[in-house]
Scaffold this motif. Sequence first.
Motif, short mmCIF file in Angstrom:
data_model
loop_
_atom_site.label_atom_id
_atom_site.label_comp_id
_atom_site.label_asym_id
_atom_site.label_seq_id
_atom_site.Cartn_x
_atom_site.Cartn_y
_atom_site.Cartn_z
N SER A 157 4.00 -14.17 -18.66
CA SER A 157 3.91 -13.08 -17.69
C SER A 157 5.30 -12.57 -17.32
O SER A 157 5.45 -11.46 -16.82
CB SER A 157 3.17 -13.55 -16.43
N THR A 158 6.33 -13.39 -17.57
CA THR A 158 7.71 -12.94 -17.33
C THR A 158 8.04 -11.77 -18.23
O THR A 158 8.63 -10.77 -17.79
CB THR A 158 8.70 -14.09 -17.58
N LEU A 159 7.66 -11.88 -19.50
CA LEU A 159 7.88 -10.77 -20.43
C LEU A 159 7.10 -9.54 -19.99
O LEU A 159 7.62 -8.42 -20.00
CB LEU A 159 7.46 -11.17 -21.85
N ALA A 160 5.85 -9.74 -19.57
CA ALA A 160 5.03 -8.61 -19.13
C ALA A 160 5.67 -7.92 -17.93
O ALA A 160 5.67 -6.68 -17.84
CB ALA A 160 3.63 -9.10 -18.77
N MET A 161 6.22 -8.72 -17.02
CA MET A 161 6.86 -8.15 -15.83
C MET A 161 8.11 -7.36 -16.21
O MET A 161 8.31 -6.23 -15.74
CB MET A 161 7.24 -9.26 -14.85
N VAL A 162 8.94 -7.95 -17.07
CA VAL A 162 10.18 -7.28 -17.48
C VAL A 162 9.87 -5.99 -18.24
O VAL A 162 10.49 -4.94 -17.99
CB VAL A 162 11.05 -8.22 -18.34
N GLU A 163 8.91 -6.05 -19.16
CA GLU A 163 8.55 -4.85 -19.92
C GLU A 163 8.01 -3.76 -19.01
O GLU A 163 8.33 -2.57 -19.19
CB GLU A 163 7.53 -5.21 -21.00
N CYS A 164 7.19 -4.16 -18.05
CA CYS A 164 6.65 -3.18 -17.10
C CYS A 164 7.77 -2.53 -16.30
O CYS A 164 7.82 -1.31 -16.13
CB CYS A 164 5.65 -3.86 -16.17
N TYR A 165 8.68 -3.37 -15.83
CA TYR A 165 9.81 -2.85 -15.05
C TYR A 165 10.63 -1.84 -15.85
O TYR A 165 10.98 -0.76 -15.35
CB TYR A 165 10.70 -4.02 -14.61
N PRO A 181 0.79 -1.25 0.00
CA PRO A 181 0.00 0.00 0.00
C PRO A 181 0.82 1.29 0.00
O PRO A 181 0.59 2.17 -0.85
CB PRO A 181 -0.84 -0.13 1.28
N ASN A 182 1.77 1.41 0.91
CA ASN A 182 2.53 2.66 1.00
C ASN A 182 3.38 2.90 -0.24
O ASN A 182 3.42 4.01 -0.79
CB ASN A 182 3.42 2.66 2.25
N ASN A 183 4.06 1.84 -0.69
CA ASN A 183 4.91 1.98 -1.87
C ASN A 183 4.09 2.23 -3.13
O ASN A 183 4.47 3.01 -3.99
CB ASN A 183 5.76 0.72 -2.06
N HIS A 184 2.95 1.55 -3.22
CA HIS A 184 2.09 1.73 -4.39
C HIS A 184 1.53 3.15 -4.43
O HIS A 184 1.43 3.77 -5.50
CB HIS A 184 0.95 0.71 -4.38
N ALA A 185 1.17 3.66 -3.27
CA ALA A 185 0.65 5.03 -3.21
C ALA A 185 1.70 6.02 -3.69
O ALA A 185 1.38 6.98 -4.42
CB ALA A 185 0.22 5.35 -1.78
N THR A 236 3.45 7.59 -11.90
CA THR A 236 3.01 6.86 -13.10
C THR A 236 1.65 6.21 -12.85
O THR A 236 1.31 5.87 -11.71
CB THR A 236 4.02 5.76 -13.48
N GLU A 237 0.89 6.07 -13.93
CA GLU A 237 -0.40 5.39 -13.83
C GLU A 237 -0.26 3.88 -14.01
O GLU A 237 -1.20 3.13 -13.77
CB GLU A 237 -1.37 5.94 -14.88
N LEU A 238 0.91 3.44 -14.46
CA LEU A 238 1.14 2.01 -14.69
C LEU A 238 1.30 1.28 -13.36
O LEU A 238 1.96 1.77 -12.44
CB LEU A 238 2.39 1.81 -15.54
N ARG A 239 0.70 0.11 -13.29
CA ARG A 239 0.78 -0.69 -12.07
C ARG A 239 1.88 -1.73 -12.19
O ARG A 239 2.12 -2.27 -13.28
CB ARG A 239 -0.55 -1.39 -11.80
#
Length: 270
Positions: free
Chosen positions: A152-160, A128-132, A138-141
Amino acid sequence: MGEVFGLIFDGWPHASLHYVVIFAVYELEDKRSQALLGVSPLDEGSQDVDAHIRLMSNVLSVYNETMEIVCFLVADNCTTNKSIALKLGVPLVGCASHRFNLAANKFYAEFEPILEDVNSLMSQLRQPNNHAELTKHTELRPVKCNVTCWSSTLAMVECYLRIRAEIKKVEAVEELVSTGSRHRKLVALGEHLKKPNSISKRLQREGIDLAQVRVLFDSVKVEYPVMSDYLKAGAKIVNSPVFEAAVVKKIDGQVLAIAEKKAQRQFETS
């Protein structure tokens, strides 16, 4: 459903039960057809071979059919499913997506330590605190890796990589952000995962056949040799290699060997 047909099935847990979905696949007017036969929990929660066969038999009885006309199975390449096929005396065509998933896992095994770090970072960012704090920049989660879905590994890496600069602004996790060679390795991995991800999506398209799967697998083997153990024709994970080879040759219009002709004989109808 015709004189003979195959069964496609898969299972998943929910609460304290294990559910199984069963489809029939058959030829109708020279075209492949597929029909949902049923979705049901296994009786008494058992997940063994006999429980699966009883469920299949019970579902088929609703349609006044018996297991005797089932000529092949399509399912994940797990031990239970292989044992089901063996007990029924029919070939098992292992799920191509499941097989590809296992091969992909082997590919990025060398990246596992750094991927675990990124996944841990993403978990921290969902607190919660870090996400806030992150949402201020950024609006990206943050996206975590799903162990049952390698894409999902690719999705995680791309998001990062997309929100890396914003993550640095979250003081509580700033030190967890990869730098230097580790960051460059993640950038390279993100690029490497794009082709396998596109292959994974193509494997899930409606109407793809074993011959097309073989072409895709062969193309991946050339670029990613480490995945060959799972993707090559006749790989150990393949339960019915002669049958699959026969199907591929049949689709491609090639001449079948004697053993391959025998393997597909159950499809011959009067």
